[in-house]
Design an enzyme around this catalytic site. Structure first.
Site, mmCIF file in Angstrom:
data_model
loop_
_atom_site.group_PDB
_atom_site.id
_atom_site.type_symbol
_atom_site.label_atom_id
_atom_site.label_comp_id
_atom_site.label_asym_id
_atom_site.label_seq_id
_atom_site.Cartn_x
_atom_site.Cartn_y
_atom_site.Cartn_z
ATOM 1 N N ASN A 94 -36.295 13.234 24.797
ATOM 2 C CA ASN A 94 -35.439 12.257 25.479
ATOM 3 C C ASN A 94 -36.312 11.075 25.916
ATOM 4 O OD1 ASN A 94 -33.897 10.808 27.295
ATOM 5 N ND2 ASN A 94 -33.096 12.604 28.363
ATOM 6 N N CYS B 217 -31.065 6.499 31.574
ATOM 7 C CA CYS B 217 -30.859 6.686 30.132
ATOM 8 C C CYS B 217 -29.725 5.827 29.589
ATOM 9 C CB CYS B 217 -30.592 8.156 29.833
ATOM 10 S SG CYS B 217 -31.914 9.228 30.399
ATOM 11 N N HIS C 30 -26.966 8.938 22.919
ATOM 12 C CA HIS C 30 -28.237 9.105 23.628
ATOM 13 C C HIS C 30 -28.828 10.466 23.265
ATOM 14 C CE1 HIS C 30 -31.252 9.519 26.608
ATOM 15 N NE2 HIS C 30 -30.555 10.312 27.409
HETATM 16 O O1 UT7 Z 1 -30.963 11.920 29.652
HETATM 17 C C1 UT7 Z 1 -30.471 12.216 30.900
HETATM 18 C C2 UT7 Z 1 -29.435 13.242 30.828
HETATM 19 N N1 UT7 Z 1 -30.035 14.560 30.781
HETATM 20 C C3 UT7 Z 1 -29.382 15.529 30.183
HETATM 21 O O2 UT7 Z 1 -28.360 15.279 29.586
HETATM 22 C C4 UT7 Z 1 -29.909 16.923 30.287
HETATM 23 C C5 UT7 Z 1 -28.740 17.849 30.551
HETATM 24 N N2 UT7 Z 1 -29.138 19.253 30.753
HETATM 25 C C6 UT7 Z 1 -29.600 20.001 29.746
HETATM 26 O O3 UT7 Z 1 -29.788 19.536 28.634
HETATM 27 C C7 UT7 Z 1 -29.838 21.476 30.014
HETATM 28 O O4 UT7 Z 1 -29.276 21.810 31.250
HETATM 29 C C8 UT7 Z 1 -31.340 21.872 29.987
HETATM 30 C C9 UT7 Z 1 -31.882 21.809 28.575
HETATM 31 C C10 UT7 Z 1 -32.133 20.954 30.893
HETATM 32 C C11 UT7 Z 1 -31.512 23.299 30.495
HETATM 33 O O5 UT7 Z 1 -30.737 24.196 29.692
HETATM 34 P P1 UT7 Z 1 -29.771 25.262 30.356
HETATM 35 O O6 UT7 Z 1 -29.208 26.053 29.284
HETATM 36 O O7 UT7 Z 1 -28.810 24.491 31.249
HETATM 37 O O8 UT7 Z 1 -30.780 26.135 31.196
HETATM 38 P P2 UT7 Z 1 -30.809 26.429 32.781
HETATM 39 O O9 UT7 Z 1 -31.316 25.228 33.522
HETATM 40 O O10 UT7 Z 1 -29.498 27.017 33.194
HETATM 41 O O11 UT7 Z 1 -31.903 27.572 32.841
HETATM 42 C C12 UT7 Z 1 -31.711 28.830 32.206
HETATM 43 C C13 UT7 Z 1 -32.950 29.648 32.370
HETATM 44 C C14 UT7 Z 1 -33.454 29.738 33.814
HETATM 45 O O12 UT7 Z 1 -33.980 31.040 34.005
HETATM 46 P P3 UT7 Z 1 -33.111 32.160 34.755
HETATM 47 O O13 UT7 Z 1 -32.806 31.594 36.116
HETATM 48 O O14 UT7 Z 1 -31.870 32.337 33.906
HETATM 49 O O15 UT7 Z 1 -34.019 33.341 34.749
HETATM 50 C C15 UT7 Z 1 -34.578 28.735 33.850
HETATM 51 O O16 UT7 Z 1 -35.537 29.047 34.827
HETATM 52 O O17 UT7 Z 1 -34.021 29.059 31.612
HETATM 53 C C16 UT7 Z 1 -35.158 28.897 32.478
HETATM 54 N N3 UT7 Z 1 -35.906 27.738 32.008
HETATM 55 C C17 UT7 Z 1 -36.851 27.798 31.063
HETATM 56 N N4 UT7 Z 1 -37.342 28.839 30.361
HETATM 57 C C18 UT7 Z 1 -38.302 28.565 29.448
HETATM 58 C C19 UT7 Z 1 -35.759 26.431 32.400
HETATM 59 N N5 UT7 Z 1 -36.617 25.660 31.707
HETATM 60 C C20 UT7 Z 1 -37.299 26.484 30.881
HETATM 61 C C21 UT7 Z 1 -38.306 26.268 29.919
HETATM 62 N N6 UT7 Z 1 -38.772 27.329 29.225
HETATM 63 N N7 UT7 Z 1 -38.797 25.045 29.651
#
Ligand code: UT7
Length: 333
Positions: free
Chosen positions: A282, A118, A252
Site C-alpha cells: 500500500n 490514501c 486504491h
Molecule cells: O489504505 C488505507 C486503508 N487500509 C486498509 O484498507 C486496510 C484494511 N484492513 C485490512 O486490510 C485487514 O484488516 C488487515 C490485512 C490489516 C488485517 O487482516 P485481518 O484479516 O482483518 O486480520 P486481523 O487484524 O483481524 O488479525 C487476525 C489475526 C490476529 O491474531 P488473533 O488475535 O486472531 O490471534 C492478529 O494478531 O492475525 C494476527 N496478525 C498477524 N499475524 C501474522 C495481525 N497481523 C499479523 C501479521 N502476521 N503481520
C-alpha cells in the site's frame, strides 16, 4: 460531493517511480512474528519498495513528475499549478510541491501539499480539475508521493507489513471542449479519524515514540469494502454511465481482498481490474497513479478507455473519479 465534469480537462502525461530496494515478506518474517503465507493470504502483498535513507518523498515525487512531464511534452515552466498528495512529506513546510517544482525547473509555479491519506491522489486530481476548468490555470501537475516506511513501527506486525514507498504523477491540461476527466465523488468523515492515523510530530497528540501509523484493520476493512462500492456506483450514476461502460478499474491498492470484493460487488470482471499490490504494498496517495502508469505502459489501458478509480483511507476519506483515457499510444514508449 458528486460532480459531473462539465469542462474538458485531459491527461497529457503520466509517470511513476519506486525506490530500487525490494523488501520481501520473508525478510519481514525473519525479523518479526509474521509469515509470507499470512501476509500474502490476508492482503495479496508479496513485496514492497523501501526508500533509501537518502531518499525523501520529494525525491520520489520529482522522479515520477519528470517522467509525466516528458510524456506530456510540456516544459516545466508551462505548469500553472503543482498539487502534491502526501501523508509523508519532507517537511510541514516548505511544501513538498515547492521542492518538486524547483527541481523540475518550475520555480515560481504555485505548489502546495494536500493531506487526505490514501484518498489524496483523487482529491488532488479534483483540485487540479477545478483550477483548470475554472480557468485559473491551463496546465497542472498532480503528484502522489509517499515514504510511508518512515511512519511505520517496524515492530508492529499489524501495520508494518502493509505499506511501501513510491510516487506517481500526471499532467492535466484544459482541452477547450469536453472529455478527459468525467466525474468525481468525494467525501470525508472525521468520526472515523481514530481508526487510521499518524499523530503530528512534536504536537500535543504525539506519543512518546514515533509518531507511527496506527490502524484498526478490521474496522477499516469494513469501511473500505463498503465505501469503495458505494462511491464507485455514485460517480457512475452521476455521469450517466454504468459498470458495463467501465473498461478499466483502478482501485486504491491496500489489500487484494478489498479490490476483489469491490470488483465482484460492482460486477466488474477480473480482466478489467488492475492490481499491483503484490509488488508495491500500500503506497497510500501514490498507489492509484503508480497503478495507472503501469497499466498504461503495459498495454492494459488504451486511448478512449473509460477508467474508474476509487480511493479510500484515513480521515476517514474516500474518492472516486471516472476518466476517459486521452494519452495516445505513441507516448507509451
Ligand atoms: O489504505 C488505507 C486503508 N487500509 C486498509 O484498507 C486496510 C484494511 N484492513 C485490512 O486490510 C485487514 O484488516 C488487515 C490485512 C490489516 C488485517 O487482516 P485481518 O484479516 O482483518 O486480520 P486481523 O487484524 O483481524 O488479525 C487476525 C489475526 C490476529 O491474531 P488473533 O488475535 O486472531 O490471534 C492478529 O494478531 O492475525 C494476527 N496478525 C498477524 N499475524 C501474522 C495481525 N497481523 C499479523 C501479521 N502476521 N503481520
Amino acid at each position: 460531493m458528486i460532480t459531473a465534469c462539465r469542462r474538458g480537462v485531459e491527461m497529457l502525461g503520466i509517470g511513476s517511480y519506486a525506490p530500487e530496494r525490494v523488501m520481501t515478506n520473508d525478510e519481514l518474517a525473519a525479523r518479526i512474528d509474521t509469515s509470507d503465507e499470512w501476509i500474502a493470504s490476508r492482503t495479496g502483498i508479496r513485496e514492497r519498495r523501501i526508500a533509501s535513507d537518502a531518499e525523501s518523498a520529494a525525491d520520489l515525487g520529482t522522479a515520477a513528475a519528470a517522467r509525466a512531464i516528458e510524456m506530456a511534452g510540456v516544459d516545466a515552466s508551462e505548469l500553472g499549478l503543482i498539487v502534491v498528495a502526501t501523508a509523508s512529506p519532507d517537511y510541514y513546510f516548505p511544501a513538498t510541491a515547492a521542492l518538486i517544482g524547483e527541481r523540475l525547473g518550475a520555480a515560481g509555479v504555485p505548489g502546495y501539499d494536500l493531506s487526505a491519506a490514501c484518498t489524496g491522489f483523487v482529491f488532488a486530481l479534483a483540485q487540479a480539475y477545478g483550477q483548470v476548468a475554472s480557468g485559473l490555470t491551463d496546465t497542472a501537475l498532480v503528484v502522489g508521493c509517499e515514504v510511508f516506511s518512515r511512519l511505520l513501527d517496524w515492530d508492529d506486525r499489524s501495520t508494518c507489513v502493509l505499506f511501501g514507498d513510491g510516487a506517481g504523477a500526471v499532467v492535466l491540461r484544459g482541452n477547450g471542449s469536453k472529455g478527459g476527466l468525467l466525474g468525481f465523488e468525494l467525501g470525508s468523515n472525521g468520526q472515523g479519524g481514530d481508526l487510521l492515523k499518524v499523530a503530528a510530530a512534536g504536537h500535543s497528540r504525539a506519543p512518546a515514540v514515533g509518531p507511527y501509523v496506527t490502524m484498526d484493520g478490521p474496522q477499516v476493512y469494513k469501511f473500505a469494502t463498503t465505501v469503495s462500492v458505494e462511491s464507485a456506483a455514485r460517480v457512475l450514476d452521476a455521469i450517466g454511465l454504468t459498470v458495463d461502460d467501465v473498461d478499466v478499474f483502478v482501485p486504491h491498492q491496500a489489500n487484494l481482498r478489498i479490490i476483489e470484493h469491490a470488483a465482484r460487488r460492482l460486477g466488474i470482471p477480473a480482466e478489467k481490474v488492475v492490481a499491483n499490490v503484490d509488488r508495491y504494498g500500500n503506497t497510500s496517495a501514490a498507489s492509484i497513479p503508480i497503478c495507472l502508469d503501469e497499466a498504461y505502459r503495459t498495454g492494459r489501458i488504451e486511448p478512449g478507455d473509460v477508467v474508474l478509480m476509487v480511493g479510500f483511507g484515513g480521515g476517514l476519506s474516500w474518492g472516486s473519479c471516472v476518466m476517459e483515457w486521452t494519452i495516445p499510444l505513441k507516448e507509451r514508449g
